[in-house]
Design a protein around this motif. Sequence first.
Motif, PDB file in Angstrom:
ATOM      1  N   TRP A 178      41.716 -54.913 -11.953  1.00 29.51           N
ATOM      2  CA  TRP A 178      42.660 -53.680 -12.081  1.00 29.51           C
ATOM      3  C   TRP A 178      43.671 -54.242 -13.297  1.00 29.51           C
ATOM      4  O   TRP A 178      44.029 -53.235 -14.109  1.00 29.51           O
ATOM      5  CB  TRP A 178      43.174 -53.341 -10.950  1.00 29.51           C
ATOM      6  CG  TRP A 178      44.344 -52.341 -11.039  1.00 29.51           C
ATOM      7  CD1 TRP A 178      44.333 -51.114 -11.055  1.00 29.51           C
ATOM      8  CD2 TRP A 178      45.891 -52.846 -11.014  1.00 29.51           C
ATOM      9  NE1 TRP A 178      45.619 -50.545 -11.351  1.00 29.51           N
ATOM     10  CE2 TRP A 178      46.517 -51.567 -11.144  1.00 29.51           C
ATOM     11  CE3 TRP A 178      46.446 -54.040 -11.019  1.00 29.51           C
ATOM     12  CZ2 TRP A 178      47.765 -51.563 -11.408  1.00 29.51           C
ATOM     13  CZ3 TRP A 178      47.913 -53.956 -11.190  1.00 29.51           C
ATOM     14  CH2 TRP A 178      48.382 -52.641 -11.304  1.00 29.51           C
ATOM     15  N   GLY A 182      42.835 -51.542 -15.669  1.00 29.29           N
ATOM     16  CA  GLY A 182      43.859 -50.470 -15.244  1.00 29.29           C
ATOM     17  C   GLY A 182      43.228 -49.564 -14.439  1.00 29.29           C
ATOM     18  O   GLY A 182      43.894 -48.615 -14.099  1.00 29.29           O
ATOM     19  N   GLU A 183      42.079 -49.625 -13.677  1.00 27.96           N
ATOM     20  CA  GLU A 183      41.497 -48.902 -12.704  1.00 27.96           C
ATOM     21  C   GLU A 183      40.551 -49.760 -12.135  1.00 27.96           C
ATOM     22  O   GLU A 183      40.200 -50.728 -12.380  1.00 27.96           O
ATOM     23  CB  GLU A 183      40.883 -47.697 -13.415  1.00 27.96           C
ATOM     24  CG  GLU A 183      39.761 -47.794 -14.597  1.00 27.96           C
ATOM     25  CD  GLU A 183      39.084 -46.643 -15.091  1.00 27.96           C
ATOM     26  OE1 GLU A 183      39.903 -45.698 -14.626  1.00 27.96           O
ATOM     27  OE2 GLU A 183      38.360 -46.801 -15.764  1.00 27.96           O
ATOM     28  N   ASN A 185      36.443 -49.282 -10.439  1.00 23.04           N
ATOM     29  CA  ASN A 185      35.278 -48.533 -10.288  1.00 23.04           C
ATOM     30  C   ASN A 185      34.338 -49.281  -9.596  1.00 23.04           C
ATOM     31  O   ASN A 185      34.550 -50.418  -8.733  1.00 23.04           O
ATOM     32  CB  ASN A 185      34.717 -48.322 -11.777  1.00 23.04           C
ATOM     33  CG  ASN A 185      34.378 -49.344 -12.549  1.00 23.04           C
ATOM     34  OD1 ASN A 185      34.058 -50.643 -11.973  1.00 23.04           O
ATOM     35  ND2 ASN A 185      34.705 -49.625 -13.869  1.00 23.04           N
TER      36      ASN A 185
END
Length: 314
Positions: A178, A182-183, A185
């Motif tokens: 992350w 930034g995310e 999945n």
Amino acid sequence: MKELIQQLWRWGIGFPFRAYTVMELRTGFATGFPILSSSLFAAYLTGKLNLLYLVLFFICGFSFNIVANVSNEMRAFLKKEENEDTFTGHLGSEGLVRGDATFLDACLVLLAWIGLGGLTGLALVYLTKSLMLLALGLIGLLAAITYSLGPFPYIVLPIGEFVSGLLVGGLSSLVAFWLQAGELNLNAFVYAFICMMFTIFLMSTNNTGDYDKDMGVRTTWPHIIGFRNSILILIPESILVLIAWGYLSLTTLTWWQSLAGLLIFYIQGYRRWLKDYLQITEVYPEMGRDFGPRPLLLIRSFHVIMAILFFIAI
């Protein structure tokens, strides 16, 4: 006064050597290396690398792992859980129970690593402005300390392997991903699952090797399912790891990254560990010393090599 200064000088000069004997530095990388490879896996997928985030989080995760190690050393000393019959002979651990270090040394080492991990963690919180990261860091620190210390240490319960795998391998991997991407999945969760299982392998092998030593002192997962089953359960767990790697190979990895991972699984996972480990039918005194380091070698080989390959492909 001169004599006091000389005593303090001798104490200070000898402190690093005494400190080394209670830290179990080699297992600190059980957290550091998943952070390294997960960060570079995310960088490989996104095409960019935030080196500062990687370095800060690597130091933070490594520090908190050492906090757990020192806490475990302190518990073994306070509860008199180790003796000459259970020593592994590794100079980087068991320093308290062998008399190579004092309890004050251990307390100072514990505070130093808490400070280093806390400072690097707070730096990440400041840079990311993430309160969630702060909360996860506090949970990680609390888990590292209460693993062995406090009124309710969970090392005495048959959940230590799962909690360690979830936090040390899985959660650290997700946070590392992350911080870079930034995310999160599906690829991040699948890779974190592999990291989690590797940590479980390490904890499971150590607990199985300590089957007799832990009896009556703590209840570990091998005591619940039985000695032999604690070895055989590695077969379906390893298959799950291979399935997860197969998914990543088909979706995100290059053929040479996939092949490198499979070779590591075969050489370090099977030939140098499971091939002989699966043949053990009963515990013996040297089992922990013989097989305890082998999952750690798998962890090191996988994460370091894959980190290099991900970096090359960024």
